[in-house]
Design a protein around this motif. Structure first.
Motif, PDB file in Angstrom:
ATOM      1  N   ALA A   7       2.570  10.949   3.192  1.00 41.70           N
ATOM      2  CA  ALA A   7       2.972  10.045   2.108  1.00 41.70           C
ATOM      3  C   ALA A   7       3.858  10.820   1.146  1.00 41.70           C
ATOM      4  N   LYS A   8       4.890  10.144   0.664  1.00 41.37           N
ATOM      5  CA  LYS A   8       5.822  10.828  -0.230  1.00 41.37           C
ATOM      6  C   LYS A   8       5.389  10.683  -1.685  1.00 41.37           C
ATOM      7  N   TYR A   9       6.067  11.397  -2.563  1.00 43.59           N
ATOM      8  CA  TYR A   9       5.995  11.187  -4.021  1.00 43.59           C
ATOM      9  C   TYR A   9       7.407  11.407  -4.546  1.00 43.59           C
ATOM     10  N   ALA A  10       7.667  10.996  -5.788  1.00 42.01           N
ATOM     11  CA  ALA A  10       9.047  11.000  -6.286  1.00 42.01           C
ATOM     12  C   ALA A  10       9.673  12.400  -6.204  1.00 42.01           C
ATOM     13  N   SER A  11      10.878  12.417  -5.650  1.00 35.20           N
ATOM     14  CA  SER A  11      11.616  13.660  -5.404  1.00 35.20           C
ATOM     15  C   SER A  11      11.798  14.499  -6.674  1.00 35.20           C
ATOM     16  N   ILE A  12      11.904  13.828  -7.818  1.00 37.36           N
ATOM     17  CA  ILE A  12      12.202  14.523  -9.084  1.00 37.36           C
ATOM     18  C   ILE A  12      11.193  15.621  -9.401  1.00 37.36           C
ATOM     19  N   THR A  51       0.848  -1.213   0.000  1.00 43.74           N
ATOM     20  CA  THR A  51       0.000   0.000   0.000  1.00 43.74           C
ATOM     21  C   THR A  51       0.876   1.254   0.000  1.00 43.74           C
ATOM     22  N   ARG A  52       1.906   1.235   0.827  1.00 43.05           N
ATOM     23  CA  ARG A  52       2.820   2.390   0.909  1.00 43.05           C
ATOM     24  C   ARG A  52       3.480   2.652  -0.444  1.00 43.05           C
ATOM     25  N   GLN A  53       4.089   1.622  -1.009  1.00 43.90           N
ATOM     26  CA  GLN A  53       4.831   1.831  -2.262  1.00 43.90           C
ATOM     27  C   GLN A  53       3.894   2.204  -3.415  1.00 43.90           C
ATOM     28  N   LEU A 105      18.826  10.182 -11.232  1.00 43.97           N
ATOM     29  CA  LEU A 105      19.472   9.054 -10.533  1.00 43.97           C
ATOM     30  C   LEU A 105      18.893   8.863  -9.129  1.00 43.97           C
ATOM     31  N   MET A 106      18.461   9.971  -8.532  1.00 46.45           N
ATOM     32  CA  MET A 106      17.887   9.897  -7.171  1.00 46.45           C
ATOM     33  C   MET A 106      16.527   9.192  -7.165  1.00 46.45           C
ATOM     34  N   MET A 107      15.882   9.103  -8.333  1.00 48.57           N
ATOM     35  CA  MET A 107      14.567   8.440  -8.394  1.00 48.57           C
ATOM     36  C   MET A 107      14.632   6.994  -7.916  1.00 48.57           C
ATOM     37  N   THR A 146      17.218  -4.389  -6.763  1.00 51.77           N
ATOM     38  CA  THR A 146      17.479  -3.390  -5.717  1.00 51.77           C
ATOM     39  C   THR A 146      17.656  -1.998  -6.323  1.00 51.77           C
ATOM     40  N   ASN A 147      17.600  -0.990  -5.440  1.00 51.55           N
ATOM     41  CA  ASN A 147      17.739   0.409  -5.876  1.00 51.55           C
ATOM     42  C   ASN A 147      19.043   0.605  -6.653  1.00 51.55           C
ATOM     43  N   ASP A 148      20.147   0.087  -6.104  1.00 53.19           N
ATOM     44  CA  ASP A 148      21.455   0.317  -6.755  1.00 53.19           C
ATOM     45  C   ASP A 148      21.565  -0.430  -8.083  1.00 53.19           C
ATOM     46  N   GLU A 196      21.279   1.768   2.750  1.00 51.91           N
ATOM     47  CA  GLU A 196      20.506   2.760   3.516  1.00 51.91           C
ATOM     48  C   GLU A 196      18.996   2.575   3.332  1.00 51.91           C
ATOM     49  N   SER A 197      18.599   1.641   2.480  1.00 53.68           N
ATOM     50  CA  SER A 197      17.191   1.514   2.112  1.00 53.68           C
ATOM     51  C   SER A 197      16.397   0.764   3.190  1.00 53.68           C
ATOM     52  N   ALA A 198      15.433   1.472   3.792  1.00 51.87           N
ATOM     53  CA  ALA A 198      14.688   0.909   4.923  1.00 51.87           C
ATOM     54  C   ALA A 198      13.848  -0.306   4.512  1.00 51.87           C
ATOM     55  N   HIS A 199      13.282  -0.265   3.311  1.00 50.78           N
ATOM     56  CA  HIS A 199      12.278  -1.274   2.950  1.00 50.78           C
ATOM     57  C   HIS A 199      12.796  -2.385   2.048  1.00 50.78           C
ATOM     58  N   SER A 200      13.985  -2.192   1.456  1.00 44.13           N
ATOM     59  CA  SER A 200      14.420  -3.103   0.383  1.00 44.13           C
ATOM     60  C   SER A 200      14.472  -4.569   0.799  1.00 44.13           C
ATOM     61  N   SER A 242       0.812   3.476  -3.335  1.00 42.79           N
ATOM     62  CA  SER A 242       0.140   4.775  -3.223  1.00 42.79           C
ATOM     63  C   SER A 242       1.137   5.900  -3.503  1.00 42.79           C
ATOM     64  N   GLN A 243       2.385   5.729  -3.083  1.00 37.81           N
ATOM     65  CA  GLN A 243       3.390   6.766  -3.357  1.00 37.81           C
ATOM     66  C   GLN A 243       3.699   6.814  -4.857  1.00 37.81           C
ATOM     67  N   HIS A 244       3.628   5.648  -5.483  1.00 34.89           N
ATOM     68  CA  HIS A 244       3.811   5.593  -6.932  1.00 34.89           C
ATOM     69  C   HIS A 244       2.670   6.349  -7.618  1.00 34.89           C
ATOM     70  N   VAL A 262      12.814   1.807 -16.385  1.00 30.19           N
ATOM     71  CA  VAL A 262      13.768   0.812 -15.880  1.00 30.19           C
ATOM     72  C   VAL A 262      13.201   0.168 -14.607  1.00 30.19           C
ATOM     73  N   ASN A 263      12.660   1.012 -13.733  1.00 31.96           N
ATOM     74  CA  ASN A 263      12.089   0.528 -12.483  1.00 31.96           C
ATOM     75  C   ASN A 263      10.809  -0.286 -12.731  1.00 31.96           C
ATOM     76  N   GLN A 264       9.961   0.246 -13.609  1.00 30.47           N
ATOM     77  CA  GLN A 264       8.635  -0.358 -13.786  1.00 30.47           C
ATOM     78  C   GLN A 264       8.674  -1.665 -14.576  1.00 30.47           C
ATOM     79  N   ILE A 285       8.057  -7.916  -3.703  1.00 26.01           N
ATOM     80  CA  ILE A 285       7.353  -6.678  -4.057  1.00 26.01           C
ATOM     81  C   ILE A 285       8.285  -5.922  -5.007  1.00 26.01           C
ATOM     82  N   LYS A 286       9.555  -5.812  -4.606  1.00 27.67           N
ATOM     83  CA  LYS A 286      10.590  -5.285  -5.497  1.00 27.67           C
ATOM     84  C   LYS A 286      11.384  -6.469  -6.040  1.00 27.67           C
ATOM     85  N   ARG A 287      11.748  -6.431  -7.318  1.00 25.75           N
ATOM     86  CA  ARG A 287      12.464  -7.555  -7.923  1.00 25.75           C
ATOM     87  C   ARG A 287      13.938  -7.261  -8.135  1.00 25.75           C
TER      88      ARG A 287
END
Ligand code: FAQ
Length: 318
Positions: A103-108, A33-35, A193-195, A218-220, A202-206, A37-39, A132-134, A214-216
């Motif tokens: 709730a956050k949204y993408a920093s960009i 729900t968090r990821q 790149l920050m997206m 990693t961020n890096d 440092e990733s709390a949820h990864s 909804s923020q998306h 790339v992410n999607q 949920i994620k397939r």
């Protein structure tokens, strides 16, 4: 593990999708729900920087294309809000969290669009990073999210191409136009790149998101993919790479690169970017102006629908 937990993990391990009525751990529900909804918020807030240029697009063709792209982003937000509602949260709750800043949204999307070149850079780099992410998220374990991603990726590919084509025209134009393209690249490259979020360490949820699929990726890893694919695209445009440290590493089979300004990243996601306040104020104003439409739909449904369905529809529409 309880039998329910065992069955849940069996499905995850067997690459079966988790569907809305399936049992799932509360923490899984909360994290998806968090990821998601923020998306969704990112898609909707993401309309603002480019929307700013619809009235000033340099030709009718560019205006029509941009209008259509911005509308697509609204549609992506709606698919994602709907997918999120299947987990038991209402649209009203999600909107409230966005507007209150919980709730956050993408920093960009907190960076301003100063020139027409920025519209091209957003399509090319921001939609490019989003794809790339999607693409990776098409294989996410939550069924409605996965199916939403498959559809969204098709539309994002068109967005990426239109942005790259707009910048290509600028890069091949007059010296001033080429400089405009370079300036947009310089300003949007690092925020793009920050997206991908903080470093994995440092990733709390990864960790949990990877375990539950949920994620397939990693961020890096995703960020590296984007960095690698962007180098030849910059070369083709004939522009200078904004990262002086970019260098092919034969051994790794990837480009080495400079580090992101993480202080800037955390400052922006904590509400202190150039446009954070403006983006939310605009959202609040548009939401308030649209109240009569929601009221009209609710009144129509109250009149037309049987009581049982009515309650259900209300939850979705308010
Ligand atoms: N901006 O533990 P992690 C688009 C937050 S769509 C803001 O690594 P996670 C299309 C994160 O939420 C773009 N916040 O988090 C378009 C968490 O905060 P929380 C959106 C960020 O979730 C184009 C905290 O930091 N795409 O652009 C960011 O495992 C043009 C800790 O981070 C998606 O949302 C950031 N960049 O990984 C539209 C894709 N990075 O919730 C219009 C789906 C991290 O604890 C125009 N999302 N945070 O308060 C994801 O893949 C993930 O959520 C990540 C972050 C990778 C973004």
């Amino acid at each position: 593990m309880t039998p329910e937990e065992q069955n849940f993990m069996r499905k995850i391990n067997a690459e079966e999708k988790i569907e809305p009525k399936d049992w799932m751990p509360d923490a899984y529900r909360k994290n998806v729900t968090r990821q998601m909804s923020q998306h969704a918020h990112s898609e909707v807030i993401g309309m603002q920087p480019e929307g700013n240029w619809i009235t000033r697009a340099p030709s009718l063709r560019r205006k029509v294309v941009l209008l259509s792209k911005v509308q697509d982003e609204a549609g992506h937000g709606l698919y994602l809000y709907s997918a999120c509602e299947t987990l038991g949260i209402s649209r009203a709750e999600m909107i409230e969290a966005l507007q209150k800043g919980t709730a956050k949204y993408a920093s960009i999307f907190n960076y301003p669009t100063l020139t027409w070149g920025d519209v091209g850079a957003i399509g090319w780099l921001v939609d490019g990073a989003a794809i790339v992410n999607q693409v990776s998220l098409q294989r996410t374990s939550y069924g409605p999210y996965s199916r939403g991603m498959i559809r969204i990726c098709k539309e994002e590919s068109f967005h990426q191409r239109q942005g790259y084509e707009a910048l290509l025209v600028l890069a091949q134009g007059s010296p001033e136009q080429k400089q405009m393209a370079q300036d947009s690249l310089n300003r949007f490259y690092w925020p793009a790149l920050m997206m991908f979020g903080p470093h994995d360490s440092e990733s709390a949820h990864s960790a949990k998101s990877m375990e539950w699929k949920i994620k397939r990726e990693t961020n890096d890893d995703l960020r590296q993919k984007f960095i690698d694919q962007t180098v030849p695209q910059i070369e083709f445009l004939g522009l200078e790479h904004p990262d002086p440290a970019i260098k092919w590493n034969e051994e790794r089979g990837h480009y080495d690169h400079g580090d992101i300004d993480w202080e800037e990243f955390y400052s922006v996601i904590n509400g202190n970017g150039h446009c954070n306040r403006q983006r939310i104020e605009h959202h609040v104003a548009a939401h308030e102006e649209g109240a009569w439409v929601r009221d009209a739909i609710t009144a129509y449904n109250d009149k037309k629908m049987p009581t049982k369905q009515k309650t259900w529809r209300k939850g979705y529409l308010i």
